[in-house]
Design a protein around this motif. Structure first.
Motif, PDB file in Angstrom:
ATOM      1  N   ALA A 419      45.807  28.827  41.126  1.00 30.30           N
ATOM      2  CA  ALA A 419      45.463  27.419  40.881  1.00 30.30           C
ATOM      3  C   ALA A 419      44.851  27.217  39.493  1.00 30.30           C
ATOM      4  CB  ALA A 419      44.476  26.943  41.953  1.00 30.30           C
ATOM      5  N   LEU A 420      44.543  28.338  38.784  1.00 32.01           N
ATOM      6  CA  LEU A 420      43.868  28.201  37.482  1.00 32.01           C
ATOM      7  C   LEU A 420      44.882  27.937  36.372  1.00 32.01           C
ATOM      8  CD1 LEU A 420      41.270  31.127  37.739  1.00 32.01           C
ATOM      9  CD2 LEU A 420      40.921  28.685  38.187  1.00 32.01           C
ATOM     10  N   PRO A 421      44.482  27.166  35.359  1.00 34.72           N
ATOM     11  CA  PRO A 421      45.390  26.927  34.243  1.00 34.72           C
ATOM     12  C   PRO A 421      45.681  28.244  33.513  1.00 34.72           C
ATOM     13  CG  PRO A 421      43.208  25.977  33.825  1.00 34.72           C
ATOM     14  CD  PRO A 421      43.206  26.470  35.231  1.00 34.72           C
ATOM     15  N   GLY A 422      46.887  28.407  33.062  1.00 32.57           N
ATOM     16  CA  GLY A 422      47.228  29.610  32.298  1.00 32.57           C
ATOM     17  C   GLY A 422      47.676  30.764  33.162  1.00 32.57           C
ATOM     18  N   ILE A 423      47.710  30.570  34.492  1.00 29.01           N
ATOM     19  CA  ILE A 423      48.194  31.662  35.363  1.00 29.01           C
ATOM     20  C   ILE A 423      49.479  31.221  36.047  1.00 29.01           C
ATOM     21  CG2 ILE A 423      47.736  33.011  37.453  1.00 29.01           C
ATOM     22  CD1 ILE A 423      44.893  33.294  36.607  1.00 29.01           C
ATOM     23  N   LEU A 424      50.526  32.036  35.848  1.00 23.89           N
ATOM     24  CA  LEU A 424      51.803  31.735  36.499  1.00 23.89           C
ATOM     25  C   LEU A 424      51.766  32.238  37.934  1.00 23.89           C
ATOM     26  CD1 LEU A 424      54.743  30.706  36.169  1.00 23.89           C
ATOM     27  CD2 LEU A 424      55.363  33.061  35.577  1.00 23.89           C
ATOM     28  N   ASP A 455      38.246  36.058  30.815  1.00 25.44           N
ATOM     29  CA  ASP A 455      36.844  35.647  30.965  1.00 25.44           C
ATOM     30  C   ASP A 455      36.748  34.257  31.577  1.00 25.44           C
ATOM     31  OD1 ASP A 455      36.031  38.021  29.976  1.00 25.44           O
ATOM     32  OD2 ASP A 455      35.723  37.300  27.908  1.00 25.44           O
ATOM     33  N   GLY A 456      37.634  33.383  31.127  1.00 25.90           N
ATOM     34  CA  GLY A 456      37.649  32.023  31.683  1.00 25.90           C
ATOM     35  C   GLY A 456      38.048  32.050  33.153  1.00 25.90           C
ATOM     36  N   TRP A 457      39.037  32.867  33.472  1.00 21.10           N
ATOM     37  CA  TRP A 457      39.482  32.963  34.876  1.00 21.10           C
ATOM     38  C   TRP A 457      38.343  33.482  35.747  1.00 21.10           C
ATOM     39  CZ3 TRP A 457      44.333  36.175  33.135  1.00 21.10           C
ATOM     40  CH2 TRP A 457      45.245  35.318  32.496  1.00 21.10           C
ATOM     41  N   ALA A 460      35.806  30.866  36.352  1.00 28.09           N
ATOM     42  CA  ALA A 460      36.282  29.850  37.301  1.00 28.09           C
ATOM     43  C   ALA A 460      36.217  30.384  38.733  1.00 28.09           C
ATOM     44  CB  ALA A 460      37.706  29.430  36.947  1.00 28.09           C
ATOM     45  N   LEU A 461      36.557  31.653  38.910  1.00 29.09           N
ATOM     46  CA  LEU A 461      36.507  32.234  40.259  1.00 29.09           C
ATOM     47  C   LEU A 461      35.072  32.234  40.798  1.00 29.09           C
ATOM     48  CD1 LEU A 461      38.863  35.352  40.336  1.00 29.09           C
ATOM     49  CD2 LEU A 461      39.301  33.034  41.146  1.00 29.09           C
ATOM     50  N   GLY A 462      34.123  32.367  39.855  1.00 25.99           N
ATOM     51  CA  GLY A 462      32.712  32.413  40.237  1.00 25.99           C
ATOM     52  C   GLY A 462      32.264  31.186  41.002  1.00 25.99           C
ATOM     53  N   THR A 463      32.909  30.054  40.759  1.00 27.14           N
ATOM     54  CA  THR A 463      32.485  28.841  41.465  1.00 27.14           C
ATOM     55  C   THR A 463      33.246  28.635  42.776  1.00 27.14           C
ATOM     56  OG1 THR A 463      34.095  27.445  40.347  1.00 27.14           O
ATOM     57  CG2 THR A 463      31.939  27.657  39.292  1.00 27.14           C
ATOM     58  N   SER A 464      34.345  29.366  42.954  1.00 31.56           N
ATOM     59  CA  SER A 464      35.110  29.123  44.174  1.00 31.56           C
ATOM     60  C   SER A 464      35.035  30.252  45.184  1.00 31.56           C
ATOM     61  CB  SER A 464      36.582  28.843  43.831  1.00 31.56           C
ATOM     62  OG  SER A 464      37.154  29.953  43.171  1.00 31.56           O
ATOM     63  N   LEU A 465      34.784  31.473  44.731  1.00 34.35           N
ATOM     64  CA  LEU A 465      34.821  32.616  45.648  1.00 34.35           C
ATOM     65  C   LEU A 465      33.513  33.386  45.637  1.00 34.35           C
ATOM     66  CD1 LEU A 465      38.269  34.328  44.857  1.00 34.35           C
ATOM     67  CD2 LEU A 465      37.726  32.846  46.797  1.00 34.35           C
ATOM     68  N   ALA A 466      33.105  33.856  46.824  1.00 31.01           N
ATOM     69  CA  ALA A 466      31.916  34.716  46.905  1.00 31.01           C
ATOM     70  C   ALA A 466      32.110  35.925  45.988  1.00 31.01           C
ATOM     71  CB  ALA A 466      31.712  35.179  48.346  1.00 31.01           C
ATOM     72  N   ARG A 467      31.002  36.430  45.463  1.00 33.06           N
ATOM     73  CA  ARG A 467      31.052  37.506  44.468  1.00 33.06           C
ATOM     74  C   ARG A 467      31.849  38.716  44.957  1.00 33.06           C
ATOM     75  NH1 ARG A 467      32.187  40.005  41.060  1.00 33.06           N
ATOM     76  NH2 ARG A 467      31.053  41.558  39.856  1.00 33.06           N
TER      77      ARG A 467
END
Ligand code: MCA
Ligand code: AMP
Length: 510
Positions: A419-424, A455-457, A460-467
Motif C-alpha cells: 500500500a506504500l508509494p514506490g512499492i510495486l 527508510d521511508g517505508w 511508514a510501517l511504524g505507524t501501521s504495524l506492531a514493532r
C-alpha cells in the motif's frame, strides 16, 4: 445455573489465604485477595453498564490488576479480549470495531490516542496502569470485595483472541468456558500441578500461553505465580530459587543457555520446565539436559485449540517431538481432502475435542474453511506420528513466521508494504535466527521509475504495524520469482537470502 468458568477455575481456592501472585518487589496477593480485587473490578464494570456477553478489550501492561481484570470478566460474564500492548492504534482500531467492544481498557499514557478509537466505535474508555492506578481502580475503590458470579454455561463465550490469518483480515477466535476449562483440567492432571507449585511467569498475558496455559493452570491447581513484567535473564535467574516450574517459548531457553550462571545448581530444585509456541530445537533440548540435568517438556498448541499435545511427565520427553494428544483430544493427519494419510506418513494436523474453539467471530465462511463439518479443525501445521503416538511437527502448510513465539503473518506485512508509494509488490519471508527462531525480512520490488526508499517505508510501517511484525531487513530486487501458476516462490527467496550477510538494504539486481 452457576458460572461454569468461575466455579471451575476459582471455586475451589476462592477463599484461600495462600499466595496466588508473588510480585517482583515482594508483594504477595493471596487467592482470596486476588478475587476480592477482581470482585471490586466486576462491580465497577457492571456499574459502567457492562453486562453478560459484552466484549471488553484490554490493551494494558502486565500486572496483577490486568489478571484481576480477566477474573472480573469471568465473574461478570463479560467476554475478555486481550490485546498486545505493542499494537499500534491502527491495529487496535480494527479489533475494537470488529469485536464491537463496549469498553476499551488501556494504559493511562495511551488514553489520548485510544479515546479516538473508542469514540469511533461507540465504546467507552477506562484506564489501568501497571502500578495500580487508573480510572478503573478509582471506580473500584470502596466497592464490595465479593461479587456473585453471573450465571454462565459451559458453551457461553468467555474470551476472543485475535489471530491473523494467512489471508485477509485478523479473525477473532471465540473461546468458550468449556474450551478453557477442559484444557486447564487436562494440563493440571498431566503436568501434576498442585497447590505447592510456584510458576515463574515471564510470558506476556495477552496470548494463550501466558494467560490460559500458565494462569488458568495455576488458578485451577491453587498454586502461585511469580509475576515478572517480561522475560529477562537476570530476573529469571534471580527468582528461580523460589519457583518450582517455568513455562516459556524456546527463546527463553536459548537465552538462558547463553548465560554461564545456568547450571545444575541453579535448577536442581525445579520440578518442571515446559516449552511451547514455537519449535524447540532438539539440540536446545539436549543442551538443556546436559547443562542442568533437567528434561524440558515440550507441548504443542494453537490459539484456536488451546493445547493439543504434550510430552509425557513421567515417561518419554522426546527431543524434536511435541508428544501425544492430551486426554480427551483427538489428533489425526490428513491430506488436503481430509482423508487420513497412511500410518507414519506426513499429513496436515487436524484436531477435535472440547478444546477446539467455537469458530471465528462473525466470520462463518472463515470458520467453515478451517473446520470440517464433523468438528475437525485444520491447524495448517504438518506432522508425522510415531507408532506410539508421538507427534513431530515437520512444517507448516500455512504461510506463517514464528518469531520469539509471536506470530507474524506475511500477508499482513505484504499488504501494508504494497500500500506504500514506490512499492510495486513485496514478499515477506522468515529466515532462521539463533535467538528468535525465525525473523521476518521483506523482499521488495520498487515501482517502475522510482528510487527505493527503505527508510521511508520503514517509518511508514511504524505507524501501521506492531514493532515485532516489522521486517528486520528490506531487500530490494527487480522482480519476485514465480512458479507457473504465478505464485511467489518463497522457498527460492529464502534460499537466496538465508545466511546472506547482506547489508540492511541491497541494490536491485541488474
Ligand atoms: C520483541 N521484539 C520482537 C519480538 N519481541 N521482534 C520479533 N519477534 C519477537 N518475538 C522486538 C522489540 O519490539 C524490540 O524492537 C526488539 O525486537 C528487541 O526486543 P528484545 O528486547 O530482544 O525483546 P524481548 O523483550 O526480550 O522479547 C523477546 C521475547 C518476547 C522474550 C522472546 O518476544 C516474548 O516474551 N515472547 C513470547 C511470545 C508468546 O508468549 N507467545 C505465545 C503465543 P526495538 O528494539 O526496535 O524496539 S500463544 C501461542 O503461540 C500458542 C497458543 C502456543 O502454543 O502457546
Ligand atoms: P498461534 O496462532 O499464536 O496460537 O500459534 C500457533 C502455532 O504455533 C501452531 O499452529 C504451530 O505452528 C506453532 N507451535 C505451537 N507450539 C509449537 C511447538 N511446540 N512446536 C512447533 N510449533 C509450535
Amino acid at each position: 445455573m452457576g458460572n461454569a468458568l468461575y466455579d471451575g477455575l476459582f471455586g475451589r481456592h476462592a477463599g484461600a489465604a495462600t499466595p496466588f501472585l508473588i510480585l517482583p518487589g515482594g508483594t504477595i496477593l493471596t487467592h482470596a485477595a486476588f478475587l476480592a480485587r477482581a470482585a471490586r473490578f466486576a462491580h465497577a464494570l457492571t456499574g459502567l453498564g457492562m453486562g453478560p456477553g459484552d466484549r471488553l478489550a484490554a490493551q494494558v501492561g502486565k500486572s496483577a490488576d490486568a489478571l484481576a481484570l480477566y477474573a472480573a470478566c469471568v465473574q461478570a460474564g463479560l467476554v475478555f479480549l486481550p490485546l498486545n500492548p505493542a499494537y499500534t492504534p491502527a491495529e487496535v482500531d480494527y479489533f475494537v470495531g470488529d469485536a464491537g467492544a463496549a469498553l476499551l481498557l488501556c494504559a493511562p499514557d495511551d488514553a489520548p490516542a485510544l479515546a479516538e478509537v473508542a469514540v469511533r466505535h461507540g465504546a467507552q474508555v477506562q484506564t489501568l496502569g501497571t502500578d495500580g492506578t487508573g480510572t478503573l481502580p478509582d471506580l473500584a475503590e470502596g466497592q464490595p470485595d465479593g461479587f456473585t458470579p453471573v450465571p454462565r454455561g459451559m458453551d457461553d463465550l468467555a474470551a476472543i483472541l485475535y489471530t491473523s490469518g494467512t489471508t485477509g483480515r485478523s479473525k477473532g477466535a471465540m473461546m468458550s468456558a468449556r474450551n478453557l476449562l477442559s484444557n486447564a483440567q487436562a494440563l493440571v492432571g498431566l503436568w501434576r500441578f498442585t497447590p505447592a507449585d510456584v510458576l515463574l511467569h515471564a510470558l506476556p498475558i495477552f496470548h494463550t500461553h501466558g494467560l490460559f496455559v500458565a494462569t488458568n493452570v495455576t488458578l485451577l491447581a491453587g498454586g502461585a505465580m511469580i509475576l515478572l513484567p517480561r522475560f529477562d535473564v537476570d530476573a529469571v535467574l534471580a527468582h528461580l530459587p523460589r519457583a518450582s516450574t517455568m513455562m516459556g517459548v524456546p527463546t527463553f531457553y536459548t537465552r538462558l543457555l547463553d548465560d554461564p550462571r545456568l547450571g545444575a545448581a541453579a535448577t536442581a530444585h525445579m520440578r518442571l520446565f515446559i516449552s511451547g509456541s514455537a519449535p524447540l530445537l532438539a539440540q536446545t533440548h539436549r543442551d538443556w539436559t546436559a547443562r542442568t540435568g533437567q528434561r524440558i517438556l515440550e507441548r504443542y498448541g494453537m490459539t484456536e485449540t488451546n493445547m493439543i499435545t504434550s510430552n509425557s511427565y513421567a515417561g518419554d520427553r522426546r527431543p524434536g517431538t511435541v508428544g501425544q494428544p492430551l486426554p480427551g483430544v483427538e489428533v489425526r493427519l490428513c491430506d488436503a481432502q481430509g482423508d487420513p494419510v497412511a500410518a507414519g506418513a506426513i499429513g496436515g494436523i487436524e484436531v477435535r475435542g472440547p478444546n477446539v474453539f467455537q469458530g471465528y467471530w462473525q466470520m462463518p465462511d472463515k470458520t467453515a474453511q478451517d473446520m470440517r463439518p464433523d468438528g475437525w479443525f485444520i491447524t495448517g501445521d504438518l506432522g508425522q506420528m510415531s507408532e506410539d503416538g508421538y507427534l513431530t511437527i515437520v512444517g507448516r502448510a500455512k504461510d506463517l513466521i514464528i518469531s520469539g513465539g509471536y506470530n507474524i503473518y506475511p500477508v499482513e506485512v505484504e499488504e501494508a508494504l504494497d500500500a506504500l508509494p514506490g512499492i510495486l509488490e513485496s514478499a515477506v519471508i522468515g529466515l532462521a535466527d539463533p535467538d528468535l527462531g525465525e525473523i521476518a525480512i521483506a523482499v521488495v520490488v520498487p515501482a517502475p521509475g522510482t528510487t527505493p526508499d527503505p527508510d521511508g517505508w520503514r517509518a511508514a510501517l511504524g505507524t501501521s504495524l506492531a514493532r515485532y511484525k516489522q521486517p528486520r531487513r528490506i531487500e530490494v530486487v527487480d522482480s519476485l520469482p514465480r512458479n507457473a501458476m504465478g505464485k511467489v516462490q518463497k522457498a527460492a527467496l529464502r534460499a537466496r537470502f538465508d545466511g546472506a550477510k547482506a547489508p540492511a538494504v541491497t541494490k536491485p539486481d541488474h
